[in-house]
Scaffold this active site. Sequence first.
Site, PDB file in Angstrom:
ATOM      1  N   LYS A  49     -17.392  21.833  22.665  1.00 30.12           N
ATOM      2  CA  LYS A  49     -17.900  22.861  21.738  1.00 30.12           C
ATOM      3  C   LYS A  49     -18.088  22.266  20.349  1.00 30.12           C
ATOM      4  CE  LYS A  49     -15.845  26.609  24.388  1.00 30.12           C
ATOM      5  NZ  LYS A  49     -14.715  27.516  24.638  1.00 30.12           N
ATOM      6  N   GLN A  93      -9.340  29.820  22.401  1.00 32.87           N
ATOM      7  CA  GLN A  93      -9.565  29.280  23.743  1.00 32.87           C
ATOM      8  C   GLN A  93      -8.525  29.853  24.719  1.00 32.87           C
ATOM      9  OE1 GLN A  93     -12.168  27.354  24.592  1.00 32.87           O
ATOM     10  NE2 GLN A  93     -11.511  27.256  26.712  1.00 32.87           N
ATOM     11  N   ASP A 116     -16.756  35.447  20.994  1.00 24.87           N
ATOM     12  CA  ASP A 116     -16.737  35.622  22.453  1.00 24.87           C
ATOM     13  C   ASP A 116     -17.092  37.054  22.867  1.00 24.87           C
ATOM     14  OD1 ASP A 116     -16.053  33.319  24.019  1.00 24.87           O
ATOM     15  OD2 ASP A 116     -14.029  33.359  23.183  1.00 24.87           O
TER      16      ASP A 116
HETATM   17  N1  GUN Z   1     -11.835  29.844  28.695  1.00 25.08           N
HETATM   18  C1  GUN Z   1     -12.745  29.710  29.692  1.00 25.08           C
HETATM   19  N2  GUN Z   1     -13.928  30.266  29.326  1.00 25.08           N
HETATM   20  C2  GUN Z   1     -13.753  30.745  28.071  1.00 25.08           C
HETATM   21  C3  GUN Z   1     -14.610  31.415  27.149  1.00 25.08           C
HETATM   22  O1  GUN Z   1     -15.782  31.705  27.408  1.00 25.08           O
HETATM   23  N3  GUN Z   1     -14.061  31.719  25.952  1.00 25.08           N
HETATM   24  C4  GUN Z   1     -12.775  31.432  25.658  1.00 25.08           C
HETATM   25  N4  GUN Z   1     -12.324  31.797  24.460  1.00 25.08           N
HETATM   26  N5  GUN Z   1     -11.951  30.821  26.471  1.00 25.08           N
HETATM   27  C5  GUN Z   1     -12.442  30.478  27.678  1.00 25.08           C
END
Ligand code: GUN
Length: 278
Positions: A49, A93, A116
Amino acid sequence: MAVILDGKKLRDKILEELQKKVSKFEVKPSLAVILAGENPASQIYVNNKQKMAERIGITSQIIRFPQNVSEAELLDKIEELNNDKSVNAILVQLPLPEQISKDKVINKINPAKDVDGFTPYNFGKLFSGETPNVYPCTPKGILLLLDEYKIDLSGKHAVVIGRSNIVGRPVAQMLLDRNATVTMCHSYTKNLSQITKTADIIISAVGKNIIKGEMLKSGCVVVDVGIFKDETGKTRGDVDFESSSKIASYISPVPGGVGPMTITSLMLNTVELFEKSL
Ligand code: GUN
């Protein structure tokens, strides 16, 4: 042989446009990622990311906490980021260490910075048929991919396998909003293959290799959201590609399908929140 839903190609196309857009901003969008603990997959996701944000011209920071971090420390950090005018997008995360209440932590994020779309405010908007500030990244990426290949959803039978808040539930709602007839399947579903055989579109987000070609209707669309390493260390998805690609009309590969689209959506969402904050 099915057409491949190529997430890398679409990612590159969308991000090239986004990079151009961001280059025109005087102040840059800014993403803060909170990573608690040492989950190896999370470490990789978070680093990817950050690399992608840099490429686009988005300012990003990763805030790391040890596995034994307290809930209060995480809540204080989110409070600080909520009040920090230089940060316009916050991502926590998942998964979080087990002593932490995921709900409490997510609830603390200012919905205007919730990149998100996981806070109750944004989830509530989504599930009541209103427009959230942003849509959750993986579901949004899946729909971008289906739209790119002009796959019509209206009136189609979409079968979603997996009921997580990250993928299954929000993608089902988004398919419903596109006038699909949606069936949700999960670990308690009986006769899964009877249901998948009636599906025009299958979205599988389980993390286990469960879909074989014999479970599919000829010409269906298969979206594989699962990603894990098998016993031999090979990266696999939920779908047996070899048998399924002979029956389906479109299929997303793993890797190279949904994964690149999730990160693309995160970049799009960061910029959307930035523009809303102006
Ligand atoms: N863990 C796995 N996929 C995601 C996601 O799309 N967002 C977040 N914050 N954690 C994740």
